[in-house]
Design a protein around this motif. Structure first.
Motif, mmCIF file in Angstrom:
data_model
loop_
_atom_site.group_PDB
_atom_site.id
_atom_site.type_symbol
_atom_site.label_atom_id
_atom_site.label_comp_id
_atom_site.label_asym_id
_atom_site.label_seq_id
_atom_site.Cartn_x
_atom_site.Cartn_y
_atom_site.Cartn_z
ATOM 1 N N VAL A 112 -1.274 1.386 -0.527
ATOM 2 C CA VAL A 112 -1.148 0.510 -1.699
ATOM 3 C C VAL A 112 -0.376 1.198 -2.814
ATOM 4 C CG1 VAL A 112 -3.197 -0.807 -1.127
ATOM 5 C CG2 VAL A 112 -3.415 1.216 -2.585
ATOM 6 N N THR A 163 4.079 3.246 2.224
ATOM 7 C CA THR A 163 3.513 1.904 1.965
ATOM 8 C C THR A 163 3.937 0.902 3.045
ATOM 9 O OG1 THR A 163 5.360 1.060 0.645
ATOM 10 C CG2 THR A 163 3.686 2.346 -0.526
ATOM 11 N N SER A 214 9.582 -12.393 3.608
ATOM 12 C CA SER A 214 9.238 -11.604 2.395
ATOM 13 C C SER A 214 10.352 -11.728 1.365
ATOM 14 C CB SER A 214 9.057 -10.119 2.752
ATOM 15 O OG SER A 214 8.205 -9.994 3.857
ATOM 16 N N SER A 264 13.844 -1.910 -3.143
ATOM 17 C CA SER A 264 12.390 -1.640 -3.068
ATOM 18 C C SER A 264 12.134 -0.171 -2.763
ATOM 19 C CB SER A 264 11.752 -2.510 -1.979
ATOM 20 O OG SER A 264 12.027 -3.866 -2.242
ATOM 21 N N LYS A 267 3.691 1.776 -6.191
ATOM 22 C CA LYS A 267 2.863 0.554 -6.198
ATOM 23 C C LYS A 267 3.754 -0.684 -6.084
ATOM 24 C CE LYS A 267 -1.620 1.208 -8.621
ATOM 25 N NZ LYS A 267 -1.930 2.405 -7.923
ATOM 26 N N LYS A 309 4.220 -3.615 -2.687
ATOM 27 C CA LYS A 309 4.099 -5.069 -2.772
ATOM 28 C C LYS A 309 5.284 -5.787 -2.122
ATOM 29 C CE LYS A 309 1.181 -5.319 -6.936
ATOM 30 N NZ LYS A 309 1.326 -3.985 -7.568
ATOM 31 N N ARG A 310 6.266 -5.030 -1.614
ATOM 32 C CA ARG A 310 7.503 -5.668 -1.129
ATOM 33 C C ARG A 310 7.457 -5.971 0.374
ATOM 34 N NH1 ARG A 310 11.592 -4.773 -4.952
ATOM 35 N NH2 ARG A 310 10.672 -5.266 -6.982
ATOM 36 N N HIS A 311 6.325 -5.675 1.025
ATOM 37 C CA HIS A 311 6.165 -6.047 2.454
ATOM 38 C C HIS A 311 7.373 -5.632 3.303
ATOM 39 C CE1 HIS A 311 2.679 -8.230 1.193
ATOM 40 N NE2 HIS A 311 3.391 -8.873 0.313
#
Ligand code: 0XT
Length: 308
Positions: A59, A147, A173, A199, A206, A210-212
């Protein structure tokens, strides 16, 4: 507490592998999220028990001032290009001429439209992830790469292993991200490749989390085990837990390669990610070693580029 944390880590690692690499989750997301929150709380309570390969790094949490530079042990080269059948046949003739062979096995792989990265594992732990950079020196983006859920944080090997592949943003995404950016009056990304690059260059992991993003590995550098062919190397790293692209295909003639290329030039619109071509590689490692490299690229591989 130590045992609880260890048990949680193992369970989360297994659920993560099932969901993001095998695409066969055995528990609902809610269960995964519940356990993840439990581990985050325990690590916050006992920070001395936190480790670099704990699933909670997925995360994000580190913010960098700048990215450190990383020297690649072997240069990250580019690929020669082919734009039509004639180029492909010429490549095949060059390879057969140089090897004095009548028949060559080629591995055909989808050329994912993302960002080339190099991953190093020491004693089974993911230690450094770097961008290609200028081929000799890249940027250390380890925290952002951690991540990527399909990227294993640890594997069952000893010694050093380097794998290379393409980090990318799936089409779904990308569409969701641009919707959110437009809703916030931000500039949308032009394409998934730019979105993936943007990204991975985030100094705050963090945001990257969140950018998958996702990743396919396609090359093996230094490794604890030697294999006779590229296909065997890909099967080997897949067995270690890495995500490789299942559309790859071994062709026993350039005719078969041309058919594969023709098929994917239309079929690619149905893929959940962008591809910008097909990479064709001589499968035999012995043949690759005989063919070697030019200053810029391997003589045993070529990238067929789809028309832009
Ligand atoms: C052996 O070197 C390479 N192999 C590759 N394979 C695939 N599938 N995609 C790439 N972009 C790629 N790029 C390079 C330099």
């Amino acid at each position: 507490v130590r045992e609880d944390i260890q048990a949680l880590r193992e369970k989360l690692g297994q659920y993560n592998h099932e969901y993001y690499v095998l695409d066969q989750p055995s528990v609902p997301d809610s269960e995964y999220d519940r356990l993840m929150q439990q581990l985050i709380d325990l690590e916050d309570k006992y920070p001395e028990l936190k480790t670099a390969d704990s699933p909670t790094v997925r995360v994000g949490g580190t913010v960098r001032e700048v990215f450190e530079k990383v020297e690649h042990k072997r240069p990250m080269l580019s690929l020669g290009n082919a734009f039509n059948e004639t180029d492909l046949r010429a490549f095949d003739e060059r390879v057969k001429g140089a090897l004095g062979k009548e028949a060559i096995d080629y591995v055909c792989e989808l050329k994912i439209d993302g960002l080339a990265v190099s991953l190093t594992y020491e004693e089974g732990r993911f230690t450094i992830g770097a961008t290609r950079g200028d081929g000799q020196t890249g940027e250390d983006i380890t925290e952002n790469l951690k991540t990527i859920r399909s990227l294993p944080l640890s594997i069952q090997t000893s010694g050093s292993l380097e794998v290379r592949g393409e980090a990318f943003m799936p089409k779904a995404s990308f569409l969701k991200l641009n919707e959110a950016r437009i809703a916030l009056f931000d500039e949308p990304f032009a394409n998934p490749r730019n979105a993936a690059a943007g990204s991975l260059r985030q100094l705050d992991s963090k945001i990257a989390a969140k950018r998958h993003l996702d990743i396919f590995l396609y090359a093996v550098g230094e490794a604890p085990e030697q294999k006779q062919s590229h296909s065997e190397y890909l099967a080997y790293i897949e067995s270690l837990g890495f995500k490789t692209n299942k559309e790859r295909h071994v062709c026993s003639s350039i005719e078969e390669v041309i058919d594969y290329v023709a098929r994917w030039s239309t079929k690619r619109i149905d893929l959940p990610y962008d591809i910008d071509g097909i990479v064709i590689k001589v499968d035999s490692i012995n043949d690759q070693d005989q063919l070697g490299f030019t200053a810029k690229s391997p003589r045993w591989a070529i990238a067929y580029k789809f028309p832009a």
